[in-house]
Design an enzyme around this catalytic site. Sequence first.
Site, short mmCIF file in Angstrom:
data_model
loop_
_atom_site.label_atom_id
_atom_site.label_comp_id
_atom_site.label_asym_id
_atom_site.label_seq_id
_atom_site.Cartn_x
_atom_site.Cartn_y
_atom_site.Cartn_z
N TYR A 87 111.71 -123.35 -5.25
CA TYR A 87 112.67 -124.08 -4.42
C TYR A 87 113.90 -124.47 -5.24
O TYR A 87 115.02 -124.40 -4.76
CB TYR A 87 112.01 -125.32 -3.81
CG TYR A 87 110.94 -124.98 -2.78
CD1 TYR A 87 111.30 -124.58 -1.49
CD2 TYR A 87 109.59 -125.05 -3.10
CE1 TYR A 87 110.33 -124.25 -0.55
CE2 TYR A 87 108.62 -124.73 -2.15
CZ TYR A 87 109.00 -124.33 -0.89
OH TYR A 87 108.04 -124.00 0.04
N ASN A 91 113.43 -122.16 8.96
CA ASN A 91 114.01 -120.82 9.03
C ASN A 91 113.66 -120.19 10.40
O ASN A 91 112.49 -119.97 10.69
CB ASN A 91 113.46 -119.97 7.89
CG ASN A 91 113.91 -118.52 7.94
OD1 ASN A 91 114.81 -118.15 8.68
ND2 ASN A 91 113.25 -117.69 7.16
N HIS A 127 109.16 -116.74 2.83
CA HIS A 127 107.80 -116.67 2.26
C HIS A 127 107.82 -116.39 0.76
O HIS A 127 106.82 -116.60 0.09
CB HIS A 127 106.97 -115.60 2.98
CG HIS A 127 107.53 -114.22 2.89
ND1 HIS A 127 108.49 -113.76 3.76
CD2 HIS A 127 107.29 -113.21 2.03
CE1 HIS A 127 108.80 -112.51 3.45
NE2 HIS A 127 108.09 -112.15 2.39
N GLU A 137 103.82 -107.37 -0.43
CA GLU A 137 104.98 -107.03 -1.24
C GLU A 137 104.63 -106.87 -2.72
O GLU A 137 105.49 -106.50 -3.51
CB GLU A 137 106.06 -108.12 -1.08
CG GLU A 137 106.60 -108.21 0.33
CD GLU A 137 107.69 -109.26 0.48
OE1 GLU A 137 108.08 -109.88 -0.53
OE2 GLU A 137 108.16 -109.44 1.62
#
Length: 197
Positions: A135, A158, A167, A193
Amino acid sequence: MNLTDLTAPGPHELAALHARLEQAAADADLLDVAYRTLDTPVGTLLLAATPVGLVRVAYEREGLDEVLAQLAARLSPRVLRAPARLDDTARELDEYFAGRRREFDVPLDRSLSTGFRGEVQRSLPLVGFGTTATYAQVAALAGRPAAVRAVGTACATNPLPVVVPCHRVLRSDGALGGYVGGTDAKAALLALEGAAA
């Protein structure tokens, strides 16, 4: 003819009537928000688009009827299930979940992302596929390094999760942190991913 002679239309007749309604609304420029649902490995997603582009992706746990009501209140009451308008988005999401897509190319309508939240959400694609950021790092990307909590709020609100990759943002201790789709969905997206959480 009496009322007992009338029969309810079957599924094919209803589908044909709905298709005619979609076309008539589009032809008359009366379709402000089109939507459809899409089954994915992280659950059913609601996709909604305006003529500008994709405006909302919602997880089923958000309450799809509630999301549609919010879109009607915030954007336009002219909301209609019109799957064809979202075919490109559905195709790109299918490719993403199949491991064949790393970025989304569909146009986005960012009218639900304003102020600093909008700035953060526009910064999120800078956190590339297969990577994560904290963050604090996203706050720095957005030009406000002290606004770590505000970044958390921006990620939580979001309107385009998955497509705009909130994410990929983790707590500074490496923990997943919250996610609108739930931590299981966040972990699944990161695993898809190949990102280390």
